[in-house]
Scaffold this motif. Structure first.
Motif, PDB file in Angstrom:
ATOM      1  N   THR A  97       0.838  -1.201   0.000  1.00 38.76           N
ATOM      2  CA  THR A  97       0.000   0.000   0.000  1.00 38.76           C
ATOM      3  C   THR A  97       0.875   1.255   0.000  1.00 38.76           C
ATOM      4  O   THR A  97       0.657   2.185  -0.787  1.00 38.76           O
ATOM      5  CB  THR A  97      -0.913   0.005   1.241  1.00 38.76           C
ATOM      6  N   LEU A  98       1.885   1.265   0.869  1.00 38.66           N
ATOM      7  CA  LEU A  98       2.719   2.462   0.999  1.00 38.66           C
ATOM      8  C   LEU A  98       3.618   2.672  -0.224  1.00 38.66           C
ATOM      9  O   LEU A  98       4.064   3.787  -0.482  1.00 38.66           O
ATOM     10  CB  LEU A  98       3.568   2.379   2.273  1.00 38.66           C
ATOM     11  N   LEU A  99       3.888   1.608  -0.973  1.00 41.18           N
ATOM     12  CA  LEU A  99       4.690   1.779  -2.184  1.00 41.18           C
ATOM     13  C   LEU A  99       3.904   2.567  -3.223  1.00 41.18           C
ATOM     14  O   LEU A  99       4.474   3.325  -4.008  1.00 41.18           O
ATOM     15  CB  LEU A  99       5.070   0.415  -2.767  1.00 41.18           C
ATOM     16  N   ALA A 100       2.591   2.386  -3.241  1.00 40.42           N
ATOM     17  CA  ALA A 100       1.778   3.100  -4.218  1.00 40.42           C
ATOM     18  C   ALA A 100       1.370   4.473  -3.702  1.00 40.42           C
ATOM     19  O   ALA A 100       1.077   5.381  -4.487  1.00 40.42           O
ATOM     20  CB  ALA A 100       0.529   2.277  -4.557  1.00 40.42           C
ATOM     21  N   GLN A 101       1.380   4.630  -2.380  1.00 45.90           N
ATOM     22  CA  GLN A 101       0.916   5.876  -1.769  1.00 45.90           C
ATOM     23  C   GLN A 101       1.672   6.033  -0.457  1.00 45.90           C
ATOM     24  O   GLN A 101       1.234   5.508   0.562  1.00 45.90           O
ATOM     25  CB  GLN A 101      -0.602   5.772  -1.568  1.00 45.90           C
ATOM     26  N   PRO A 102       2.809   6.728  -0.462  1.00 44.29           N
ATOM     27  CA  PRO A 102       3.708   6.700   0.692  1.00 44.29           C
ATOM     28  C   PRO A 102       3.234   7.457   1.944  1.00 44.29           C
ATOM     29  O   PRO A 102       3.806   7.258   2.999  1.00 44.29           O
ATOM     30  CB  PRO A 102       4.996   7.348   0.165  1.00 44.29           C
ATOM     31  N   ARG A 104       1.573   8.138   5.221  1.00 43.03           N
ATOM     32  CA  ARG A 104       0.931   7.288   6.231  1.00 43.03           C
ATOM     33  C   ARG A 104      -0.277   7.982   6.850  1.00 43.03           C
ATOM     34  O   ARG A 104      -1.236   7.326   7.244  1.00 43.03           O
ATOM     35  CB  ARG A 104       1.958   6.899   7.287  1.00 43.03           C
TER      36      ARG A 104
END
Ligand SMILES: Nc1ncnc2c1ncn2[C@@H]1O[C@H](COP(=O)(O)OP(=O)(O)OP(=O)(O)O)[C@@H](O)[C@H]1O
Ligand SMILES: [Mg+2]
Lengths: 268, 296
Positions: A97-102, A104
């Motif tokens: 998830t964080l790779l596509a939208q870093p 948090r």
């Protein structure tokens, strides 16, 4: 932000959890609403701390039965909200998830926003179940169903809001306790054991009684305006608006803590 | 495709007392496959996760054509990453990708496109819980490709793949680089990626031990000569001039650090009857092992 909400909505709808928990919740509330309606009308209601007999007005009884979801079924939206977050840790999908939208922060906000429609759904299903089963049971017992009373209808409406708020608390809670098993054990332990005992204990000790009103379960009941505990005279509740604020406050504080602690951590 | 230049500069990551990565610097160039090689615990995953903003480094920075991962406006369109095959088991392969499509900024049709690219079109509607490890690796690669990135960062992508899968993965990253993309992939086995990579970066115990084109690694493989003669006494007498030489059996001697020309000339001068004279290179795996075992 829109993209995050859409992604989170899809995450929630592409697994079976949402309807499994929903069905379990409906079953639980149906069971309790039926049993309580019959128990309150036929049963011996016992005595309060002051030794007086506990008598229950038909209106209070109706509100108590119709808002039973808030008293006894809130573990379900709470758990669902929590699992929305802990699932990312349990299945190690957080990194993807964080790779596509870093961001948090955006992740937490996206989950809170995506939980809203489910919160409404669980709230509506909870109220509908309690009213349908409760009214049928009250009718069976020859009691008035009170469904034409404005206060009763208001309580039913607010019980939907309360159940919805519980789900948001769950999302916040899940971002603090990210271990799924620990989160679920805590949810069950707190809702089924710790808070009921605390509220009873605090209710018997005068100076501590006000504190009990600020416990999350009590705040939820305050919002819906009915409570098994208060109906039976065992504890007081906050005003409805304060109940909502306290409940959402728990959710916001938890989400904030989660965002600042667990979600800041390295994803290894 | 214009792959970004991936530049790791002075990356250090400390976990309490453990210095997982120690001042690591190297680059991965566009149009090339860079193999990031090291034994278990060398610091490969820590380096790659730091590059992708998942781990906050103690010091140093990783940039993609000058920009940090967190500064990329649409990261999925620049770097596609596959770190470990981690999926929700209850979701289908297609649904897994659909949950990420909004974040990657691509239409849903792209999900089936990438599934077809990795050969998972037939399994798209099945729950990931029923996928084999090889299928999960492919789904991980499909996830990396979702945003149509110009760079791929893959952590041990060959793990769990059968020989056919490895061949497929090799062809896939080769063609990605041939189209101008940047590929950075890690492995703990040189042999696994020997036919895939253009450049090698060797890391061990958190520090870079070697970085060069693969071809230069061949040059580091020192040769050795195998000499066979039926005349055991003569053979022993001849090879005694090379202190490292050893007798493999009574008729065969192995002489490290020599060429066939050298040994052949000496045998001729000593008038030794020769039945075999072979020069062989040290295997690249041995060179790699030597590098990773060297003291810090
Ligand atoms: N979260 C952590 N806390 C403490 N130490 C860690 C943590 N993550 C990694 N390490 C340590 O950092 C070092 C490098 O680990 P890393 O996972 O980067 O190695 P690796 O090269 O990917 O190894 P492998 O081939 O086994 O995947 C190891 O010594 C490891 O024990
Ligand atoms: Mg690793």
């Amino acid at each position: 932000m829109i993209a995050s909400i859409r992604a989170e909505l899809r995450k929630a709808t592409t697994t079976r959890l949402w309807w499994i928990l929903l069905i379990l919740m409906i079953g639980t509330i149906a069971f309790f609403a039926g049993t309580f309606a019959l128990a309150l009308t036929f049963g011996d209601t016992g005595t309060g701390p002051d030794g007086q007999a506990l008598t229950i007005a038909p209106k209070d009884m109706a509100i108590t039965v119709y808002t039973l979801g808030v008293s006894l079924g809130y573990a379900f939206p709470l758990a669902f909200g929590a699992i929305l977050m802990t699932g990312e840790f349990r299945h190690r999908t957080l990194a993807t998830t964080l790779l596509a939208q870093p961001s948090r922060g955006r992740l937490v906000l996206g989950k809170l926003a995506a939980a809203l429609p489910f919160a409404g759904l669980y709230g509506a299903a909870s109220a509908a179940t309690a009213v349908a089963v409760g009214a049928a049971a009250l009718g069976l017992a020859g009691e008035p169903t009170m469904l034409d009373d404005a206060d009763v209808l208001r309580s039913i409406g607010l019980s939907i809001v309360a159940m919805a708020a519980w789900m948001l608390v769950g999302v916040g809670f899940g971002s603090v306790i990210t271990n799924q098993v620990a989160a679920i054990v805590t949810v069950l332990g707190w809702t089924q054991l710790v808070e009921p005992i605390l509220r009873l204990a605090l209710g018997f000790w005068e100076p501590a009684a006000p504190i009990a009103r600020f416990l999350p379960g009590a705040a939820g009941e305050a919002l819906a305006g009915g409570s098994f505990y208060s109906t039976t005279g065992l504890s007081d509740l906050l005003p409805a608006w304060a109940g909502l604020l306290v409940l959402l406050g728990y959710g916001a504080v938890a989400a904030g803590i989660g965002w600042l602690t667990t979600l800041r951590r390295d994803v290894t | 495709m214009d792959g970004p230049r991936i530049e790791v500069a002075g990356l250090t990551k400390r976990y309490g007392d453990v210095l997982a990565v120690d001042a690591v610097s190297f680059t991965a160039e566009p149009g090339r496959v860079t193999g990031f090689l090291g034994p278990n615990g060398a610091g490969k995953t820590t380096t790659l996760r730091s590059a992708l903003g998942l781990i906050a480094p103690t010091a140093g920075a990783i940039t993609f054509s000058g920009r940090r991962f967190s500064q990329l406006p649409r990261p999925a369109a620049v770097v596609g990453a596959h770190l470990e095959p981690a999926f929700h088991p209850g979701r289908t392969g297609r649904d897994h990708l659909r949950t990420l499509a909004p974040l990657a900024g691509v239409p849903d049709s792209r999900c089936d496109e990438v599934l077809a690219m990795v050969g998972l079109a037939d399994a798209a509607g099945r729950r990931v819980g029923g996928y084999s490890l090889g299928m999960r690796q492919r789904l991980g690669l499909a996830t990396a490709l979702l945003g149509d990135p110009a760079a791929l960062v893959l952590d041990e992508p060959a793990n769990g793949l059968d020989p056919a899968g490895i061949t497929w993965m090799r062809a896939f990253v080769r063609s990605f680089a041939a189209r101008g993309g940047t590929v950075l992939l890690s492995s703990h086995l040189l042999a696994e990626v020997e036919q895939t990579v253009d450049d090698v970066v060797v890391i061990a115990r958190g520090r870079i031990r070697h970085a060069s084109p693969l071809a230069d690694l061949h040059a580091l493989a020192s040769p050795e000569t195998v000499l066979r003669s039926p005349d055991e006494a003569g053979l022993r007498r001849l090879v005694s001039r090379w202190p490292d030489a050893l007798m493999e059996d009574s008729v065969t001697a192995v002489i490290p650090g020599t060429t066939a020309a050298e040994v052949g000339a000496a045998a001729h001068a000593a008038q030794l009857e020769v039945h075999g004279l072979t020069e062989r290179g040290e295997s690249l795996e041995r060179v790699f092992l030597r590098m990773t075992e060297e003291a810090a």
